[in-house]
Design a protein around this motif. Sequence first.
Motif, PDB file in Angstrom:
ATOM      1  N   PHE A   1     -53.690 -60.033  11.356  1.00  0.00           N
ATOM      2  CA  PHE A   1     -55.084 -60.078  10.925  1.00  0.00           C
ATOM      3  C   PHE A   1     -55.553 -61.527  10.789  1.00  0.00           C
ATOM      4  O   PHE A   1     -56.632 -61.903  11.244  1.00  0.00           O
ATOM      5  N   GLN A   2     -54.718 -62.347  10.175  1.00  0.00           N
ATOM      6  CA  GLN A   2     -55.108 -63.748  10.014  1.00  0.00           C
ATOM      7  C   GLN A   2     -55.239 -64.463  11.355  1.00  0.00           C
ATOM      8  O   GLN A   2     -56.135 -65.267  11.556  1.00  0.00           O
ATOM      9  N   SER A   3     -54.328 -64.145  12.269  1.00  0.00           N
ATOM     10  CA  SER A   3     -54.431 -64.744  13.599  1.00  0.00           C
ATOM     11  C   SER A   3     -55.747 -64.353  14.251  1.00  0.00           C
ATOM     12  O   SER A   3     -56.389 -65.145  14.926  1.00  0.00           O
ATOM     13  N   LEU A   4     -56.142 -63.110  14.028  1.00  0.00           N
ATOM     14  CA  LEU A   4     -57.369 -62.617  14.632  1.00  0.00           C
ATOM     15  C   LEU A   4     -58.575 -63.431  14.141  1.00  0.00           C
ATOM     16  O   LEU A   4     -59.428 -63.843  14.921  1.00  0.00           O
ATOM     17  N   LEU A   5     -58.612 -63.689  12.843  1.00  0.00           N
ATOM     18  CA  LEU A   5     -59.721 -64.478  12.301  1.00  0.00           C
ATOM     19  C   LEU A   5     -59.683 -65.917  12.810  1.00  0.00           C
ATOM     20  O   LEU A   5     -60.702 -66.543  13.057  1.00  0.00           O
ATOM     21  N   LYS A   6     -58.454 -66.420  12.965  1.00  0.00           N
ATOM     22  CA  LYS A   6     -58.284 -67.790  13.460  1.00  0.00           C
ATOM     23  C   LYS A   6     -59.026 -67.998  14.780  1.00  0.00           C
ATOM     24  O   LYS A   6     -59.531 -69.068  15.067  1.00  0.00           O
ATOM     25  N   VAL A   7     -59.073 -66.947  15.578  1.00  0.00           N
ATOM     26  CA  VAL A   7     -59.698 -67.029  16.896  1.00  0.00           C
ATOM     27  C   VAL A   7     -61.145 -67.520  16.791  1.00  0.00           C
ATOM     28  O   VAL A   7     -61.675 -68.165  17.687  1.00  0.00           O
TER      29      VAL A   7
ATOM     30  N   PRO B   1     -57.189 -55.792  28.251  1.00  0.00           N
ATOM     31  CA  PRO B   1     -57.994 -57.013  28.395  1.00  0.00           C
ATOM     32  C   PRO B   1     -58.452 -57.635  27.062  1.00  0.00           C
ATOM     33  O   PRO B   1     -58.442 -58.859  26.926  1.00  0.00           O
ATOM     34  N   ALA B   2     -58.832 -56.828  26.083  1.00  0.00           N
ATOM     35  CA  ALA B   2     -59.304 -57.383  24.812  1.00  0.00           C
ATOM     36  C   ALA B   2     -58.176 -58.124  24.093  1.00  0.00           C
ATOM     37  O   ALA B   2     -58.365 -59.204  23.533  1.00  0.00           O
ATOM     38  N   VAL B   3     -56.991 -57.523  24.140  1.00  0.00           N
ATOM     39  CA  VAL B   3     -55.848 -58.144  23.481  1.00  0.00           C
ATOM     40  C   VAL B   3     -55.474 -59.438  24.195  1.00  0.00           C
ATOM     41  O   VAL B   3     -55.230 -60.478  23.567  1.00  0.00           O
ATOM     42  N   LEU B   4     -55.475 -59.362  25.526  1.00  0.00           N
ATOM     43  CA  LEU B   4     -55.102 -60.538  26.308  1.00  0.00           C
ATOM     44  C   LEU B   4     -56.031 -61.716  25.990  1.00  0.00           C
ATOM     45  O   LEU B   4     -55.589 -62.850  25.804  1.00  0.00           O
ATOM     46  N   LYS B   5     -57.309 -61.423  25.882  1.00  0.00           N
ATOM     47  CA  LYS B   5     -58.294 -62.466  25.584  1.00  0.00           C
ATOM     48  C   LYS B   5     -57.996 -63.130  24.227  1.00  0.00           C
ATOM     49  O   LYS B   5     -58.028 -64.360  24.097  1.00  0.00           O
ATOM     50  N   ILE B   6     -57.680 -62.307  23.239  1.00  0.00           N
ATOM     51  CA  ILE B   6     -57.352 -62.837  21.906  1.00  0.00           C
ATOM     52  C   ILE B   6     -56.100 -63.707  21.993  1.00  0.00           C
ATOM     53  O   ILE B   6     -56.057 -64.825  21.479  1.00  0.00           O
ATOM     54  N   GLN B   7     -55.090 -63.191  22.684  1.00  0.00           N
ATOM     55  CA  GLN B   7     -53.833 -63.935  22.796  1.00  0.00           C
ATOM     56  C   GLN B   7     -54.029 -65.258  23.539  1.00  0.00           C
ATOM     57  O   GLN B   7     -53.465 -66.279  23.165  1.00  0.00           O
ATOM     58  N   GLN B   8     -54.835 -65.213  24.581  1.00  0.00           N
ATOM     59  CA  GLN B   8     -55.060 -66.447  25.348  1.00  0.00           C
ATOM     60  C   GLN B   8     -55.810 -67.476  24.512  1.00  0.00           C
ATOM     61  O   GLN B   8     -55.514 -68.669  24.557  1.00  0.00           O
ATOM     62  N   THR B   9     -56.777 -67.008  23.733  1.00  0.00           N
ATOM     63  CA  THR B   9     -57.528 -67.933  22.891  1.00  0.00           C
ATOM     64  C   THR B   9     -56.630 -68.535  21.809  1.00  0.00           C
ATOM     65  O   THR B   9     -56.699 -69.725  21.515  1.00  0.00           O
ATOM     66  N   LEU B  10     -55.778 -67.692  21.255  1.00  0.00           N
ATOM     67  CA  LEU B  10     -54.842 -68.199  20.251  1.00  0.00           C
ATOM     68  C   LEU B  10     -53.952 -69.283  20.835  1.00  0.00           C
ATOM     69  O   LEU B  10     -53.633 -70.272  20.193  1.00  0.00           O
TER      70      LEU B  10
END
Lengths: 253, 418
Positions: A70-76, A109-118
């Motif tokens: 969850f915290q990683s998600l907000l970090k994005v 795709p949505a997950v990949l985008k989050i991971q790539q941004t992280l």
Amino acid sequence: MIYLIYDNTFEGFLTAVYDVYELKLEKVAIRKSNLEIPQLFGETIDVVTDKNKAKRVADKLILILGKQSFQSLLKVLLSELETIEDSILNFIRYTIKTNNNVFNDFGHPAVLKIQQTLKKLSRERHRMNAFVRFKLANDGLYYAFIEPDFDVLPLISSHFKSRYADQKWLIYDLKRNKGIFYDLNNVEVVKLEENTKRGAREGLDINLNTSEIEFQKLWKCYFKSTNIASRKNIKLHLQHIPKRYWKYLIEKN
Amino acid sequence: MNWDRINEKLSILADAAKYDVSCSSSGSKRTNKGKNLGDSSGVGICHSYTEDGRCVSLLKILLTNYCIYDCLYCVSRKSNDIKRAAFKVDEVVDLTLNFYRRNYIEGLFLSSGIFKNPDFTMERLVLVAKKLRLEHKYNGYIHLKTIPGASDELMYEAGLYADRLSVNIELPTKSGLKLLAPDKDHKTMLAPMETIQKGIQIYKEEKKIIKSSPKFTPAGQSSQMIIGATNESDFDIVKTSTFLYKKYSLKRVYYSGYVPVLSDNKLPALHTPVPMVRENRLYQTDWLFRFYQFKPQEIVNHNYPNLDLEIDPKLSWALRNLEQFPIDINTADYHMILRIPGVGVRSAQKIVAARKYAFLNYEQLKKMGIALNRAKYFIICKNYYPSQDFEQNRLRNEILRFGKSKYSSHFSNQLSLF
Ligand code: SF4
């Protein structure tokens, strides 16, 4: 299309997510308040940041994803990319729909985008941990200016705090006009007045400690001497230190 | 401080130290408790990169380049007519602290030529580390290169203050050492490794009983050998490093491509290019052992004593073992996924994590960043099967033809990609 405009805070964003579900909005985009929204294309609603709403969204997501994801998600959000809120919303929708921790579902795709941004954020954080160059001022303050691609100050603060615990320091992001200052006890966010920003920068440079220039010279000398000329590989060099970072790197000036 | 003099010394003693390739500053566990300077608990940071593309993480210098020995491959050898200089202990301490406080470096890598005798030299190296730790409460990284022939007591003391100790084996074979370093012998080179290893073991035992027992080289020990100075094979090199990893539990063995510094009929001629590609292949091989679960004899052996310079060792292995492919991305275990050319450790982890949600297809793999231009010959995934059956040499040519730029000019000594 409906645009939800929030106040650029984490809580504001989570409130917006709450509103999306509450109002059952389908064609919706969440945008930062400082962006220009093309009026022609839709309606805009200002989100009123609400602690309780934000907390309810957070609790739900933590329940499914766990605290760390969850915290990683907000970090994005720190990436400040114009439409990153849409990607996060897509991710949240996918999470809620499947009621499953999808954080590692790289095939989606949505997950990949989050991971790539992280990953991009983490690279910029690493770069700032590496490329900050402190200068010593007369009053004992170690200060540095940066202009990172993303808003990484919140991500590097604890690293510098634990490393330089016995010296006062200031790291100032000139692009976003804010800095973090450590006073030997706490790190706080500081802002130089807009019209003195330049003045402050020059002011600090005038009040350099007398030994500062000498140590800069020594560092440059070291950087030159430790190079092995017969192994020269500029392409690799540039890959590691892209030119946009050179401005504040003493050894590259 | 006499700045000009310090500048001159720094340029001489950094120049003389630069052939030691280790720059690692990871693996220590020295946290900053209380309000002191420095913390080495995280992964090491490369603060800059030289024009040769190497990471600058540590202030890497010699205490002095005076030396009583005459190793042929070394710029600092006694018979070489070069400028000599020596730092005072406090000068090194000062430089380290001031560079560290400015966030230029992760710490110090100190080595030295041998002046007077090994113990006299080693004592001073230890003194630098001791002052940094005790007088300045410095928690940054310290790597000391031990002096061959120094006493066990000094080695032990060094371990109390340093994060890492290294003992350079210098050359991959005994005969090479005899030929080029007449003052050194294989046995005395290995002895300190054993001393350090014992120290580390004792510390680990003590730590089980007393939590606060003083640290002993928390980042372990490493070694380095020069490659391409004698006519050793890659098989020889791998045998030696495997021995060192096993016997002394080394953290790293570094390879330093020989840079011609002297004309002598025992050495490669002066304008021989630095064997950078070979060095890179050896590092890739090292990576295969440490992170890809390969066994040394799978990569080099009596039949294949030398690494292929044109293609990386993992691809080379795959081509020799085509009967093990194609591998099914969606069902093979992690161990086999790691063996697919074009799939790195991070990619393998992603694949194994992502396929739990749903079987992966070619498009998804591509979006995830898998290097399919190579992997495509070796994998099966959802709705995909490699188009033709290839024979080893034809496949090799095909891959070389399409990956030209990848394999030609661009090499890094720490390239981690396959
Ligand atoms: S002992 Fe070390 S410094 Fe001296 S000549 Fe040999 S390698 Fe060089």
